[in-house]
Design a protein around this motif. Structure first.
Motif, PDB file in Angstrom:
ATOM      1  N   PRO A  96       0.849  -1.192   0.000  1.00  0.00           N
ATOM      2  CA  PRO A  96       0.000   0.000   0.000  1.00  0.00           C
ATOM      3  C   PRO A  96       0.887   1.245   0.000  1.00  0.00           C
ATOM      4  O   PRO A  96       1.881   1.311   0.725  1.00  0.00           O
ATOM      5  CB  PRO A  96      -0.776  -0.135   1.324  1.00  0.00           C
ATOM      6  N   LEU A  97       0.529   2.235  -0.813  1.00  0.00           N
ATOM      7  CA  LEU A  97       1.359   3.432  -0.920  1.00  0.00           C
ATOM      8  C   LEU A  97       1.488   4.145   0.413  1.00  0.00           C
ATOM      9  O   LEU A  97       2.564   4.649   0.753  1.00  0.00           O
ATOM     10  CB  LEU A  97       0.776   4.374  -1.981  1.00  0.00           C
ATOM     11  N   TRP A  98       0.398   4.173   1.201  1.00  0.00           N
ATOM     12  CA  TRP A  98       0.469   4.876   2.487  1.00  0.00           C
ATOM     13  C   TRP A  98       1.492   4.226   3.412  1.00  0.00           C
ATOM     14  O   TRP A  98       2.188   4.911   4.161  1.00  0.00           O
ATOM     15  CB  TRP A  98      -0.909   4.948   3.156  1.00  0.00           C
ATOM     16  N   PHE A 132      -9.524   5.642   5.799  1.00  0.00           N
ATOM     17  CA  PHE A 132      -8.597   4.625   5.304  1.00  0.00           C
ATOM     18  C   PHE A 132      -8.912   4.221   3.871  1.00  0.00           C
ATOM     19  O   PHE A 132      -8.010   3.894   3.103  1.00  0.00           O
ATOM     20  CB  PHE A 132      -8.613   3.404   6.231  1.00  0.00           C
ATOM     21  N   ASP A 133     -10.187   4.224   3.514  1.00  0.00           N
ATOM     22  CA  ASP A 133     -10.543   3.914   2.129  1.00  0.00           C
ATOM     23  C   ASP A 133      -9.965   4.972   1.185  1.00  0.00           C
ATOM     24  O   ASP A 133      -9.452   4.643   0.107  1.00  0.00           O
ATOM     25  CB  ASP A 133     -12.067   3.851   1.972  1.00  0.00           C
ATOM     26  N   GLN A 134     -10.038   6.238   1.582  1.00  0.00           N
ATOM     27  CA  GLN A 134      -9.453   7.315   0.779  1.00  0.00           C
ATOM     28  C   GLN A 134      -7.938   7.208   0.739  1.00  0.00           C
ATOM     29  O   GLN A 134      -7.311   7.447  -0.291  1.00  0.00           O
ATOM     30  CB  GLN A 134      -9.881   8.675   1.340  1.00  0.00           C
ATOM     31  N   LEU A 135      -7.359   6.823   1.864  1.00  0.00           N
ATOM     32  CA  LEU A 135      -5.906   6.673   1.950  1.00  0.00           C
ATOM     33  C   LEU A 135      -5.432   5.571   0.998  1.00  0.00           C
ATOM     34  O   LEU A 135      -4.447   5.728   0.281  1.00  0.00           O
ATOM     35  CB  LEU A 135      -5.526   6.338   3.386  1.00  0.00           C
ATOM     36  N   ALA A 136      -6.159   4.447   0.998  1.00  0.00           N
ATOM     37  CA  ALA A 136      -5.779   3.302   0.172  1.00  0.00           C
ATOM     38  C   ALA A 136      -5.911   3.606  -1.322  1.00  0.00           C
ATOM     39  O   ALA A 136      -5.160   3.065  -2.141  1.00  0.00           O
ATOM     40  CB  ALA A 136      -6.629   2.099   0.531  1.00  0.00           C
ATOM     41  N   ALA A 137      -6.852   4.484  -1.677  1.00  0.00           N
ATOM     42  CA  ALA A 137      -7.104   4.784  -3.086  1.00  0.00           C
ATOM     43  C   ALA A 137      -6.395   6.052  -3.559  1.00  0.00           C
ATOM     44  O   ALA A 137      -6.541   6.448  -4.715  1.00  0.00           O
ATOM     45  CB  ALA A 137      -8.610   4.928  -3.317  1.00  0.00           C
ATOM     46  N   PHE A 138      -5.603   6.667  -2.695  1.00  0.00           N
ATOM     47  CA  PHE A 138      -5.017   7.970  -2.994  1.00  0.00           C
ATOM     48  C   PHE A 138      -3.998   7.877  -4.130  1.00  0.00           C
ATOM     49  O   PHE A 138      -3.143   6.993  -4.157  1.00  0.00           O
ATOM     50  CB  PHE A 138      -4.335   8.537  -1.748  1.00  0.00           C
ATOM     51  N   ILE A 139      -4.086   8.820  -5.076  1.00  0.00           N
ATOM     52  CA  ILE A 139      -3.147   8.914  -6.203  1.00  0.00           C
ATOM     53  C   ILE A 139      -2.534  10.313  -6.168  1.00  0.00           C
ATOM     54  O   ILE A 139      -3.193  11.294  -6.539  1.00  0.00           O
ATOM     55  CB  ILE A 139      -3.858   8.679  -7.544  1.00  0.00           C
ATOM     56  N   PRO A 140      -1.295  10.456  -5.711  1.00  0.00           N
ATOM     57  CA  PRO A 140      -0.684  11.790  -5.586  1.00  0.00           C
ATOM     58  C   PRO A 140      -0.712  12.607  -6.876  1.00  0.00           C
ATOM     59  O   PRO A 140      -0.930  13.817  -6.843  1.00  0.00           O
ATOM     60  CB  PRO A 140       0.753  11.472  -5.150  1.00  0.00           C
ATOM     61  N   ALA A 141      -0.502  11.957  -8.022  1.00  0.00           N
ATOM     62  CA  ALA A 141      -0.441  12.680  -9.286  1.00  0.00           C
ATOM     63  C   ALA A 141      -1.766  13.352  -9.644  1.00  0.00           C
ATOM     64  O   ALA A 141      -1.799  14.295 -10.433  1.00  0.00           O
ATOM     65  CB  ALA A 141      -0.030  11.735 -10.413  1.00  0.00           C
ATOM     66  N   SER A 191      -0.038   9.097   6.596  1.00  0.00           N
ATOM     67  CA  SER A 191       0.746   7.875   6.407  1.00  0.00           C
ATOM     68  C   SER A 191       1.847   7.766   7.460  1.00  0.00           C
ATOM     69  O   SER A 191       2.049   6.703   8.067  1.00  0.00           O
ATOM     70  CB  SER A 191       1.357   7.857   5.004  1.00  0.00           C
ATOM     71  N   SER A 192       2.561   8.868   7.690  1.00  0.00           N
ATOM     72  CA  SER A 192       3.656   8.841   8.669  1.00  0.00           C
ATOM     73  C   SER A 192       3.124   8.701  10.088  1.00  0.00           C
ATOM     74  O   SER A 192       3.727   8.012  10.920  1.00  0.00           O
ATOM     75  CB  SER A 192       4.525  10.090   8.542  1.00  0.00           C
ATOM     76  N   SER A 193       1.986   9.316  10.386  1.00  0.00           N
ATOM     77  CA  SER A 193       1.404   9.214  11.720  1.00  0.00           C
ATOM     78  C   SER A 193       0.979   7.779  12.027  1.00  0.00           C
ATOM     79  O   SER A 193       1.191   7.279  13.141  1.00  0.00           O
ATOM     80  CB  SER A 193       0.202  10.154  11.839  1.00  0.00           C
ATOM     81  N   ILE A 194       0.389   7.103  11.054  1.00  0.00           N
ATOM     82  CA  ILE A 194      -0.058   5.723  11.267  1.00  0.00           C
ATOM     83  C   ILE A 194       1.136   4.804  11.515  1.00  0.00           C
ATOM     84  O   ILE A 194       1.120   3.976  12.439  1.00  0.00           O
ATOM     85  CB  ILE A 194      -0.869   5.230  10.056  1.00  0.00           C
ATOM     86  N   VAL A 195       2.184   4.944  10.697  1.00  0.00           N
ATOM     87  CA  VAL A 195       3.372   4.110  10.904  1.00  0.00           C
ATOM     88  C   VAL A 195       4.031   4.440  12.244  1.00  0.00           C
ATOM     89  O   VAL A 195       4.460   3.537  12.976  1.00  0.00           O
ATOM     90  CB  VAL A 195       4.363   4.289   9.744  1.00  0.00           C
ATOM     91  N   GLY A 196       4.100   5.733  12.589  1.00  0.00           N
ATOM     92  CA  GLY A 196       4.634   6.110  13.895  1.00  0.00           C
ATOM     93  C   GLY A 196       3.842   5.495  15.027  1.00  0.00           C
ATOM     94  O   GLY A 196       4.403   5.058  16.042  1.00  0.00           O
TER      95      GLY A 196
END
Length: 259
Positions: free
Chosen positions: A144-146, A180-189, A203-208
């Motif tokens: 997952p990109l996030w 989380f659904d938006q996070l999983a489908a997020f396309i930066p471009a 993304s960084s907060s969740i991993v932290g």
């Protein structure tokens, strides 16, 4: 409150970010890195060489990985330092918000001469991407990109994950936090800069959160589940005892105080 400053970078798999011919570059190097440059100050080159070696060791240990593939000789990672942001974006094809990019298969990192704090953050972030993919032996699209970006942000500095959490609390009051659904489908471009900032911060907060609440060993177990071919929900269940991504979102939001 300390301002949260996000260093945005781009993760690449299928196109080499350094399109200029390598013979036009000057080179220097260290044990695990080759550094390509044109007019970069000598002091910057010395710092890049020293700091990249420190990150090579620190990030691997911080993520709880055991290294079997050593970046030696022709297998060294390559760092390209452009003279300006304009030159970097011209030859790498990256958007205006990008401070750096990494081409995972060839271990190529591109950035440009800038303030040391920013360059150092980009360097750690991109090395984090390479190490994460290498240790997990993951192919394009398998992560997952996030999660990929969150781990790279954690590799920069775990304190940045805590800063991101403070930033997100303020964003939550404006209705800006992604599900989380938006996070999983997020396309930066396809997103605007503010949405990209939210994506990286979240993304960084969740991993932290995963590191702070469950520890490095649990994260290493989580990654092992990915290596065995488990999907995200099964990996979360096995390593953390969470029912899946929905349960992770709920526990993370509770931890952040935005439930």
């Amino acid at each position: 409150m300390k301002e949260y400053i996000l260093i945005l970078s781009v993760l690449l798999f299928s196109a080499c970010p350094a399109r200029a011919a390598e013979e036009k570059w000057l080179t220097t190097g260290s044990r695990h890195f080759l550094i390509y440059y044109r007019q970069a100050p000598e002091g910057l080159l010395e710092r890049v060489s020293r700091q990249s070696e420190e990150y090579y060791t620190r990030i691997t240990e911080a993520l709880g990985f055991t290294r079997y593939n050593f970046w030696l000789g022709g297998n060294r990672a390559r760092i390209y330092i452009y003279d300006s942001a304009e030159e970097y974006r011209k030859y790498s094809g990256q958007p205006v918000w990008s401070y750096g990019c990494v081409f995972i298969p060839d271990k190529k990192i591109c950035s440009f001469s800038q303030g040391w704090d920013t360059f150092s953050s980009v360097l750690a972030h991109e090395i984090g991407h390479i190490i994460f993919h290498e240790c997990l032996e993951m192919e394009k699209g398998s992560l997952p990109l996030w999660l990929d970006e969150g781990v790279a942000c954690y590799a920069e500095n775990p304190a940045r994950c805590r800063e991101a959490s403070v930033f997100l609390k303020a964003a939550h009051h404006k209705g800006g936090v992604l599900t989380f659904d938006q996070l999983a489908a997020f396309i930066p471009a396809a997103a605007g800069e503010e949405s990209i900032r939210i994506f990286y911060a979240e993304s960084s907060s969740i991993v932290g959160y995963l590191f702070e609440e469950f520890g490095r060993d649990s994260f290493a177990d989580f990654c092992e589940e990915f290596k065995r071919g488990r999907d995200l929900d099964k990996a979360l269940r096995s390593a953390y005892g969470l029912a899946g991504s929905a349960d992770l979102e709920k526990s993370w939001r509770r931890y952040l105080g935005i439930l």
